[in-house]
Design a protein around this motif. Structure first.
Motif, PDB file in Angstrom:
ATOM      1  N   ALA A   1      59.630  19.751  26.615  1.00 24.21           N
ATOM      2  CA  ALA A   1      59.102  19.978  27.968  1.00 24.21           C
ATOM      3  C   ALA A   1      59.392  21.403  28.407  1.00 24.21           C
ATOM      4  CB  ALA A   1      59.767  19.026  28.970  1.00 24.21           C
ATOM      5  N   GLN A   2      58.579  21.902  29.350  1.00 17.77           N
ATOM      6  CA  GLN A   2      59.013  23.042  30.166  1.00 17.77           C
ATOM      7  C   GLN A   2      59.870  22.342  31.205  1.00 17.77           C
ATOM      8  OE1 GLN A   2      60.356  25.182  32.328  1.00 17.77           O
ATOM      9  NE2 GLN A   2      58.710  24.685  33.755  1.00 17.77           N
ATOM     10  N   SER A   3      61.192  22.418  31.069  1.00 15.24           N
ATOM     11  CA  SER A   3      62.071  21.496  31.778  1.00 15.24           C
ATOM     12  C   SER A   3      62.729  22.089  33.026  1.00 15.24           C
ATOM     13  CB  SER A   3      63.166  20.992  30.822  1.00 15.24           C
ATOM     14  OG  SER A   3      64.080  22.039  30.560  1.00 15.24           O
ATOM     15  N   HIS A   4      62.403  23.338  33.345  1.00 16.24           N
ATOM     16  CA  HIS A   4      63.070  23.979  34.490  1.00 16.24           C
ATOM     17  C   HIS A   4      62.240  23.797  35.767  1.00 16.24           C
ATOM     18  CE1 HIS A   4      65.343  26.840  36.844  1.00 16.24           C
ATOM     19  NE2 HIS A   4      66.227  26.906  35.872  1.00 16.24           N
ATOM     20  N   VAL A   5      62.841  23.154  36.761  1.00 15.41           N
ATOM     21  CA  VAL A   5      62.109  22.809  37.991  1.00 15.41           C
ATOM     22  C   VAL A   5      61.660  24.065  38.738  1.00 15.41           C
ATOM     23  CG1 VAL A   5      62.297  21.662  40.226  1.00 15.41           C
ATOM     24  CG2 VAL A   5      63.301  20.589  38.187  1.00 15.41           C
ATOM     25  N   LYS A   6      62.555  25.021  38.930  1.00 15.04           N
ATOM     26  CA  LYS A   6      62.198  26.240  39.677  1.00 15.04           C
ATOM     27  C   LYS A   6      61.077  27.003  38.949  1.00 15.04           C
ATOM     28  CE  LYS A   6      63.324  29.884  42.496  1.00 15.04           C
ATOM     29  NZ  LYS A   6      62.568  30.978  41.918  1.00 15.04           N
ATOM     30  N   VAL A   7      61.185  27.095  37.623  1.00 18.07           N
ATOM     31  CA  VAL A   7      60.165  27.800  36.836  1.00 18.07           C
ATOM     32  C   VAL A   7      58.804  27.104  36.970  1.00 18.07           C
ATOM     33  CG1 VAL A   7      59.499  28.403  34.458  1.00 18.07           C
ATOM     34  CG2 VAL A   7      61.863  28.754  35.213  1.00 18.07           C
ATOM     35  N   SER A   8      58.822  25.788  37.159  1.00 14.80           N
ATOM     36  CA  SER A   8      57.548  25.055  37.238  1.00 14.80           C
ATOM     37  C   SER A   8      56.706  25.485  38.435  1.00 14.80           C
ATOM     38  CB  SER A   8      57.777  23.538  37.237  1.00 14.80           C
ATOM     39  OG  SER A   8      58.185  23.049  38.503  1.00 14.80           O
ATOM     40  N   PHE A   9      57.362  26.030  39.480  1.00 15.40           N
ATOM     41  CA  PHE A   9      56.593  26.541  40.631  1.00 15.40           C
ATOM     42  C   PHE A   9      55.898  27.853  40.259  1.00 15.40           C
ATOM     43  CE2 PHE A   9      59.716  23.842  42.800  1.00 15.40           C
ATOM     44  CZ  PHE A   9      58.906  23.163  43.705  1.00 15.40           C
ATOM     45  N   GLU A  10      56.464  28.557  39.277  1.00 12.93           N
ATOM     46  CA  GLU A  10      55.890  29.848  38.873  1.00 12.93           C
ATOM     47  C   GLU A  10      54.812  29.674  37.806  1.00 12.93           C
ATOM     48  OE1 GLU A  10      59.586  32.025  38.131  1.00 12.93           O
ATOM     49  OE2 GLU A  10      60.100  31.262  40.122  1.00 12.93           O
TER      50      GLU A  10
ATOM     51  N   TYR B   1      50.932  25.698  33.046  1.00 14.06           N
ATOM     52  CA  TYR B   1      51.580  25.560  31.735  1.00 14.06           C
ATOM     53  C   TYR B   1      52.521  24.349  31.736  1.00 14.06           C
ATOM     54  CZ  TYR B   1      54.478  26.475  27.664  1.00 14.06           C
ATOM     55  OH  TYR B   1      55.164  26.331  26.481  1.00 14.06           O
ATOM     56  N   THR B   2      53.258  24.171  32.839  1.00 14.39           N
ATOM     57  CA  THR B   2      54.187  23.039  32.922  1.00 14.39           C
ATOM     58  C   THR B   2      53.429  21.716  32.824  1.00 14.39           C
ATOM     59  OG1 THR B   2      55.674  24.355  34.291  1.00 14.39           O
ATOM     60  CG2 THR B   2      55.985  21.965  34.357  1.00 14.39           C
ATOM     61  N   SER B   3      52.282  21.637  33.507  1.00 16.78           N
ATOM     62  CA  SER B   3      51.482  20.398  33.441  1.00 16.78           C
ATOM     63  C   SER B   3      51.017  20.147  32.015  1.00 16.78           C
ATOM     64  CB  SER B   3      50.229  20.489  34.314  1.00 16.78           C
ATOM     65  OG  SER B   3      50.571  20.938  35.575  1.00 16.78           O
ATOM     66  N   ASP B   4      50.628  21.226  31.338  1.00 18.79           N
ATOM     67  CA  ASP B   4      50.088  21.084  29.985  1.00 18.79           C
ATOM     68  C   ASP B   4      51.156  20.558  29.017  1.00 18.79           C
ATOM     69  OD1 ASP B   4      48.107  21.194  28.107  1.00 18.79           O
ATOM     70  OD2 ASP B   4      48.422  23.295  27.603  1.00 18.79           O
ATOM     71  N   VAL B   5      52.346  21.181  29.054  1.00 16.45           N
ATOM     72  CA  VAL B   5      53.399  20.798  28.098  1.00 16.45           C
ATOM     73  C   VAL B   5      54.066  19.486  28.520  1.00 16.45           C
ATOM     74  CG1 VAL B   5      55.588  21.471  27.037  1.00 16.45           C
ATOM     75  CG2 VAL B   5      53.900  23.229  27.627  1.00 16.45           C
ATOM     76  N   THR B   6      54.511  19.454  29.771  1.00 16.33           N
ATOM     77  CA  THR B   6      55.377  18.359  30.246  1.00 16.33           C
ATOM     78  C   THR B   6      54.559  17.113  30.594  1.00 16.33           C
ATOM     79  OG1 THR B   6      56.814  20.103  31.082  1.00 16.33           O
ATOM     80  CG2 THR B   6      57.232  17.889  31.928  1.00 16.33           C
ATOM     81  N   GLY B   7      53.298  17.322  30.950  1.00 10.82           N
ATOM     82  CA  GLY B   7      52.428  16.195  31.297  1.00 10.82           C
ATOM     83  C   GLY B   7      51.483  15.839  30.154  1.00 10.82           C
ATOM     84  N   VAL B   8      50.491  16.700  29.907  1.00 11.03           N
ATOM     85  CA  VAL B   8      49.459  16.369  28.914  1.00 11.03           C
ATOM     86  C   VAL B   8      50.060  16.268  27.497  1.00 11.03           C
ATOM     87  CG1 VAL B   8      47.191  17.019  27.989  1.00 11.03           C
ATOM     88  CG2 VAL B   8      47.723  17.457  30.392  1.00 11.03           C
ATOM     89  N   GLY B   9      51.161  16.991  27.259  1.00  9.35           N
ATOM     90  CA  GLY B   9      51.846  16.894  25.955  1.00  9.35           C
ATOM     91  C   GLY B   9      52.175  15.451  25.609  1.00  9.35           C
TER      92      GLY B   9
ATOM     93  N   ALA C   1      58.028  17.719  38.430  1.00  8.93           N
ATOM     94  CA  ALA C   1      58.150  16.283  38.708  1.00  8.93           C
ATOM     95  C   ALA C   1      56.783  15.592  38.641  1.00  8.93           C
ATOM     96  CB  ALA C   1      58.788  16.076  40.074  1.00  8.93           C
ATOM     97  N   ILE C   2      55.753  16.293  39.091  1.00  7.74           N
ATOM     98  CA  ILE C   2      54.397  15.712  39.043  1.00  7.74           C
ATOM     99  C   ILE C   2      53.961  15.532  37.588  1.00  7.74           C
ATOM    100  CG2 ILE C   2      51.969  16.157  39.618  1.00  7.74           C
ATOM    101  CD1 ILE C   2      53.134  17.667  42.160  1.00  7.74           C
ATOM    102  N   ALA C   3      54.272  16.535  36.755  1.00  4.73           N
ATOM    103  CA  ALA C   3      53.929  16.428  35.324  1.00  4.73           C
ATOM    104  C   ALA C   3      54.699  15.274  34.680  1.00  4.73           C
ATOM    105  CB  ALA C   3      54.249  17.748  34.610  1.00  4.73           C
ATOM    106  N   LYS C   4      55.967  15.111  35.038  1.00  2.86           N
ATOM    107  CA  LYS C   4      56.769  14.004  34.481  1.00  2.86           C
ATOM    108  C   LYS C   4      56.214  12.642  34.941  1.00  2.86           C
ATOM    109  CE  LYS C   4      60.051  15.694  31.860  1.00  2.86           C
ATOM    110  NZ  LYS C   4      60.157  15.377  30.425  1.00  2.86           N
ATOM    111  N   LEU C   5      55.705  12.631  36.156  1.00  2.00           N
ATOM    112  CA  LEU C   5      55.140  11.377  36.679  1.00  2.00           C
ATOM    113  C   LEU C   5      53.849  11.013  35.933  1.00  2.00           C
ATOM    114  CD1 LEU C   5      56.123   9.419  38.728  1.00  2.00           C
ATOM    115  CD2 LEU C   5      54.952  10.684  40.496  1.00  2.00           C
ATOM    116  N   TYR C   6      53.055  12.024  35.631  1.00  2.00           N
ATOM    117  CA  TYR C   6      51.839  11.813  34.816  1.00  2.00           C
ATOM    118  C   TYR C   6      52.240  11.185  33.473  1.00  2.00           C
ATOM    119  CZ  TYR C   6      47.800  13.034  31.913  1.00  2.00           C
ATOM    120  OH  TYR C   6      46.739  12.985  31.044  1.00  2.00           O
TER     121      TYR C   6
END
Ligand code: NAP
Ligand code: GDD
Length: 335
Positions: free
Chosen positions: A90-99, A103-111, A157-162
């Motif tokens: 995952a792209q696992s850093h919460v603060k980075v996910s706002f930036e 990409y976070t959705s792609d790796v952490t969610g769609v991955g 968190a949204i990507a993890k929920l997906y």
């Protein structure tokens, strides 16, 4: 008996490295994704990959793989036919996910969808573990358990929920053996340097040595339920040994503020934290998760899992490790 084969995405991360150690100790053949990077990113697993420091370990193999690449995922799962798959990448850093939300959705969610589709299409009979997160509870009041509502507060968190719901959907719709481990924060000396506990531990070690004058942090009021990572990877494995796929909350049941962690770490080294800590708005998040505290009674009852390391012990483990690492670096520089 034939050897069990496990595939880990996120092998090079904190949890991936502990899980690989744990599975090797149980006699598994362990395979994992390694992301191609311009510099070597295997420092957490080098002791496992290179037996005696030189020869390749017979029971662990790294494969280039990325959660954004369906072809690699499908080939690996089809060729290996693993009995267990742990999706920890995952792209696992919460603060980075706002930036980098996309990409976070792609790796952490769609991955996660890519992994589950690979299992479904190939027909491989693997048990699947999804690294779900207490961040999914977000604004839901503590203590949180498997029935608490999800109120995500970040792109992460949204990507993890997906991913969480994709696991549930593939379990119900296609009868895949897939479980969500909803893990609360867990830390160790192998934690990434920019997560708050590691940042505090490294900061204290450097301040003691006179190498750093201050420690700049964000929100000190946030409450987290912090446990010790090596104990949490055992919970992942237990979930896949259970007789049916299910979702479990894993945590300690205790919550502390970031300020509590700071105070404990500085006091351990006889320092007054207020002389060194500076609150810096750069580390604030657009939306914060104020309070996380696990109710892990389901895991205790069904899996027999319980945390062992206390908050105070965890802080000391991390400060001691940061101090040791720094001492070794200083000796090397002197050498
Ligand atoms: P971590 O140390 O950040 O490790 C993340 C892993 O994912 C690394 O191996 C990383 O590879 C890999 N990765 C990143 N992008 C990837 C991509 N595009 N394709 C394939 N792999 C990729 O995280 P962790 O603390 O071990 O956590 C493990 C999992 O549990 C994560 O999914 C995390 O979100 C979740 N989780 C963690 C906690 C916690 O408190 N630690 C709590 C709940 C859930 P590189 O080494 O190349 O960067
Ligand atoms: N990283 C960081 N850096 N966090 C800070 C800082 C700082 O300088 N100062 C205060 N904090 C606060 C954050 O605002 C947050 O409330 C808390 O410290 C913990 O931050 P992190 O250590 O970055 O972890 P996290 O809780 O956001 O996310 C971790 O735990 C999740 C499980 O709840 C990550 O491991 C996620 O991947 C995981 O899902």
């Amino acid at each position: 008996m034939t050897k069990k084969i496990a595939l880990i995405s996120g092998l090079t991360g904190q949890d991936g490295s502990y899980l690989a150690e744990f599975l090797l100790s149980k006699g598994y053949e362990v395979h994992g994704f390694i992301r191609r990077a311009s510099s070597i990113n295997t420092k957490r697993i080098d002791h496992l990959l290179f037996h005696n420091g030189i020869e390749d370990h017979p029971n662990i193999v790294g494969h280039y793989g990325d959660l954004c690449n369906s072809e690699q995922i499908t080939n690996l799962i089809y060729n290996l036919q693993p009995s267990e798959i742990y999706n920890l990448g995952a792209q696992s850093h919460v603060k980075v996910s706002f930036e980098i939300p996309e990409y976070t959705s792609d790796v952490t969610g769609v991955g996660t969808l890519r992994m589950l589709e690979a299992i479904r299409r190939s027909g491989v009979k693997s048990r699947f573990y999804q690294a779900s997160s207490s961040e999914m509870f977000g604004g839901s009041p503590p203590p949180q358990n498997e029935h608490s509502p999800f109120r995500p507060r970040s792109p992460y968190a949204i990507a993890k929920l997906y991913s969480y719901w994709t696991v549930v959907n593939y379990r119900e719709g296609y009868n895949l053996w897939a479980s969500n481990g909803i893990l609360f924060n867990h830390e160790s000396p192998r934690r990434g340097e920019t997560f708050v506990t590691r940042k505090i531990a490294d900061g204290v070690a450097k301040i003691v040595k006179g190498l750093q004058k201050e420690l700049r942090l964000g929100n000190l009021d946030a409450e987290r339920d912090w446990g010790y990572a090596p104990e949490y990877v055992e919970a992942m494995w237990l979930m896949l040994q259970h007789d049916q796929p299910d979702d479990f909350v894993i945590g300690t049941g205790h919550k502390y503020t970031v300020r509590d962690f700071v105070k404990e770490a500085f006091e351990y080294k006889d320092l007054d934290w207020q002389k060194y800590v500076v609150v810096d708005e750069r580390y604030f998040r657009p939306t914060e998760v104020d309070s996380l505290q696990a109710d892990y009674s389901k895991a205790k009852k069904i899996l027999g899992w319980e945390p062992k390391t206390s908050f105070k012990q965890l802080v000391r483990i991390m400060v001691d490790a940061a101090t040791d690492t720094l001492n070794k670096t200083i000796v090397n520089i002197k050498d």
